[in-house]
Design an enzyme around this catalytic site. Structure first.
Site, PDB file in Angstrom:
ATOM      1  N   GLY A 145       1.224  -0.867  -0.208  1.00 20.69           N
ATOM      2  CA  GLY A 145       0.027   0.053  -0.225  1.00 20.69           C
ATOM      3  C   GLY A 145       0.730   1.422  -0.129  1.00 20.69           C
ATOM      4  O   GLY A 145       2.446   1.432  -0.292  1.00 20.69           O
ATOM      5  N   LEU A 146       0.180   2.284   0.365  1.00 20.23           N
ATOM      6  CA  LEU A 146       1.002   3.469   0.149  1.00 20.23           C
ATOM      7  C   LEU A 146       2.223   3.608   1.301  1.00 20.23           C
ATOM      8  O   LEU A 146       3.453   4.105   0.332  1.00 20.23           O
ATOM      9  CB  LEU A 146      -0.209   4.675   0.998  1.00 20.23           C
ATOM     10  CG  LEU A 146      -0.722   5.286  -0.391  1.00 20.23           C
ATOM     11  CD1 LEU A 146      -1.935   6.259  -0.046  1.00 20.23           C
ATOM     12  CD2 LEU A 146       0.075   5.850  -1.624  1.00 20.23           C
ATOM     13  N   ARG A 172     -15.964  11.336  14.011  1.00 19.37           N
ATOM     14  CA  ARG A 172     -16.469  10.024  13.587  1.00 19.37           C
ATOM     15  C   ARG A 172     -16.795   9.170  14.642  1.00 19.37           C
ATOM     16  O   ARG A 172     -17.702   9.018  14.910  1.00 19.37           O
ATOM     17  CB  ARG A 172     -14.798   9.343  12.731  1.00 19.37           C
ATOM     18  CG  ARG A 172     -15.064   9.862  11.205  1.00 19.37           C
ATOM     19  CD  ARG A 172     -13.950   8.855  10.153  1.00 19.37           C
ATOM     20  NE  ARG A 172     -13.370   9.221   9.426  1.00 19.37           N
ATOM     21  CZ  ARG A 172     -12.481   8.847   7.999  1.00 19.37           C
ATOM     22  NH1 ARG A 172     -11.770   7.567   8.635  1.00 19.37           N
ATOM     23  NH2 ARG A 172     -12.903   9.790   7.265  1.00 19.37           N
ATOM     24  N   SER A 182     -18.042   7.287   1.952  1.00 21.65           N
ATOM     25  CA  SER A 182     -17.086   8.501   2.417  1.00 21.65           C
ATOM     26  C   SER A 182     -17.428   9.804   2.832  1.00 21.65           C
ATOM     27  O   SER A 182     -18.427   9.800   3.016  1.00 21.65           O
ATOM     28  CB  SER A 182     -16.131   9.092   1.263  1.00 21.65           C
ATOM     29  OG  SER A 182     -15.394   9.790   1.981  1.00 21.65           O
TER      30      SER A 182
END
Length: 629
Positions: free
Chosen positions: A13-14, A299, A252
């Protein structure tokens, strides 16, 4: 100076790609291991954007404010020097992505566009429609492919990391991995290893937005070999996940940032189509309860609000665990251009058009703030991390580094939206620079280590495979995984209490014992998916034990960890000077004195050993908690 040493990076991944790029460009050889093709890594699933301060909207945003928002959003639980360095370097990182060819969304004038994300009041999130992670991953992957063509990077796709190989002094000197096609178990020497294997959301499957590859098994394996694991109790539940039988899918946070509104009918018995319910008969509970931020509260707050509306007040849509995420009041062309990727996902899997009717959503397990404990060296002249220090992102095992979601470094008790792509990319680069420094000071390389260490670890891992494949009991690994997900969702979820955590710890111990009665129903010595899955589930159980034990040890509410019996509720409409408010603030300060510490777990054969260590608060001292109302 030693050049051309061998380094292993696990995870494509990144974080892993940035570490690979940095190390290989410094002249070292990198073996990059991945469970699958690199471009399938979970970074590709990140949708909404990546944070960096450009103040493109003229809102008087600043890097200092980005730092403050990140510290406060994490409830002061993250060490502050790494946060400072990450936020300061964010604009330059975005410019680097641009030069790699990443096509960020832009304004009509051609400037970088920025959107609003939860927990902040400034538009600082750069984005590429609603598929930002995919675009960033493509950009870095192209650079790694260039080095691969120059024979400086060698990819091992469809290989699974099984264990570290350590020398007599406990220094990491390589790994043992398994070819998922042939089940061949091999050892690979390395002068340093970087773990960049992402999150662990599959512990909550199927109620998770994470892909099937986000098991946390690799982090669990190095934890069981002695690496410390930090802040495991802090796991973020994303408030807006679409419902599904197989799994939940992320809608998202950009949907809220672009103007989406969350609501339920005021009358829980109302069964009308949402478009037929007048505004006056809708309960926009985030806007009512948190007017300062409305639908862009962080969140954890949004998830608990949805939990309260559905589970406590019984006002979920149709009396069930669902609320509306509404985009229908927004301009259709605007929404289609900014959120096209999530619109397509919802249409495909829900069979409904979000431009015609509100989406139905509910919180789902999403992101691990906790992870492998990693070190850093503070730069006393700047207050941030010292660039290039070999201590940065080093785990407690010498020679092993960690970056991305599998480390704990940047988010404290809660992660701000769009800081995930930033921390993954930034930490990968920092870990790569640290490895280069570590290699420069390495006196003896892995080539000097006797072969017997590698041979012994190969035999040990092969024996585990044989035991799993030939065991004949009554336990199916897929059923064990289902049991794990149901247990963690029910008892180590959005809202927790000690009685259920005690039960979870006992049930997890019993779940581990059930592996002694495993039956894979196949003993193929090639492409045996049941074997790989069974091993992953076992290691997920070990990591779940860390999460439950850490949650049990923390008797407070902080960020994503919420125990109602220890909640310190801020008095409504009370301010400094008011006796009730001052009494509350005194309780809050006392709570910080006891609990403003990092939870650290160390492996023990019986149960995790839990301890606490102080947090670096040198940049911003705790004031009073942020009131999102």
């Amino acid at each position: 100076m030693n050049r051309g040493r061998e380094v292993i990076v696990i995870g494509g991944g990144l974080g892993g790609l940035w570490a690979t790029l940095t190390i290989a460009e410094a002249g070292h050889r990198v073996r990059l291991f991945s469970l699958f093709e690199v471009m399938r890594s979970h970074s590709v699933c990140a949708q909404g954007g990546i944070n960096a301060v450009f103040d493109a909207k003229g809102e008087h945003d600043s890097v200092r404010q980005h730092i403050v928002d990140t510290i406060k959003g994490g409830s002061y639980l993250a060490n502050q020097p790494p946060i400072q360095s990450m936020c300061e370097d964010a604009p330059g990182l975005i410019r680097t992505f641009e030069r790699m060819g990443v096509t960020f969304s832009r304004t009509p004038e051609g400037q970088l566009d920025q959107r609003l994300f939860g927990g902040v009041k400034h538009r600082r999130t750069c984005f590429a429609g609603a598929s930002t992670g995919q675009q960033l991953l493509h950009g870095v992957d192209q650079q790694v492919r260039r080095l691969e063509a120059d024979d400086r990077v060698h990819k091992h796709e469809w290989w699974e990391f099984l264990s570290l190989v350590k020398d007599a002094d406990g220094v990491c000197r390589g790994i043992v991995a398994m070819d998922l096609r042939s089940l061949e178990v091999r050892a690979f020497r390395a002068d340093a290893v970087v773990l960049a294997t992402g999150g662990l959301g599959q512990i909550y499957a199927p109620k998770t937005t994470c892909s099937t590859n986000s098991t946390g098994a690799a982090a669990s394996r190095v934890y069981q070999q002695g690496a410390r694991f930090a802040n495991a109790e802090f796991f973020q539940f994303h408030p807006t996940a679409m419902l599904g039988e197989d799994k939940t899918r992320l809608m998202s946070e950009a949907a809220r940032g672009e103007g989406g509104r969350i609501w339920v009918p005021r009358d829980p018995a109302d069964r009308r189509e949402p478009a037929r319910i007048p505004e006056a008969e809708r309960f926009y509970f985030l806007e009512d309860w948190y007017p300062a931020y409305g639908n862009t509260v962080p969140r954890d707050i949004a998830s608990r609000a949805i939990w309260k509306v559905t589970r406590e007040l019984g006002q979920g849509v149709g009396g069930s665990d669902r609320v509306y995420l509404d985009l229908t009041h927004l301009d259709r062309g605007f929404v289609a251009s900014r959120l096209g990727a999530i619109l397509s996902i919802y249409r495909k899997f829900a069979g409904s058009d979000p431009l015609q009717a509100p989406m139905e959503i509910f919180p789902a397990a999403h992101y691990a703030m906790g992870g492998l404990w990693v070190d850093y060296e503070k730069d006393t002249s700047t207050g941030g991390m010292r660039p290039g220090s070999p201590r940065n992102h080093a785990t407690s095992i010498p020679g092993l580094y960690a970056c991305g979601e599998c480390d704990y470094a940047y988010h404290g008790a809660n992660r701000l939206g769009a800081n995930s792509l930033l921390s993954a990319s930034y930490s990968g680069r920092v870990a790569g620079e640290a490895v280069v420094s570590y290699l420069n000071g390495l006196a003896t390389g892995a080539e000097a280590m006797p072969a017997e260490y590698f041979d012994a670890e190969i035999r040990y891992q092969a024996q585990i495979n044989q035991h799993f494949m030939h065991a004949r009991g009554d336990q199916n690994p897929y059923h064990l995984h289902q049991a794990l997900g149901a247990l963690m969702t029910a008892k180590v979820g959005v809202v927790r209490n000690n009685a259920e955590l005690d039960a979870a710890i006992a049930e997890l111990a019993e779940l581990e014992q059930r592996f002694a009665r495993l039956d894979l129903a196949e003993a193929n010595a090639w492409a045996n998916q049941s074997l790989a899955h069974a091993r992953q589930v076992f290691d997920m159980v070990k990591l779940a034990q860390v999460m439950a034990a850490s949650a049990r040890a923390r008797d407070e509410c902080r960020g994503a960890h919420y125990k109602p019996e220890f909640a310190l509720e801020m008095p409504p409409d009370k301010y400094a000077g008011d006796p009730e408010f001052e009494a509350y603030r005194a309780r809050w300060k006392a709570n910080n004195a006891e609990w403003l510490k990092t939870t650290v777990a160390e492996y023990s054969t019986d149960s995790p050993r839990i301890s606490f260590e102080p947090v670096d608060l040198s940049l911003l001292q705790p004031e009073q908690p942020r009131d999102y109302r």
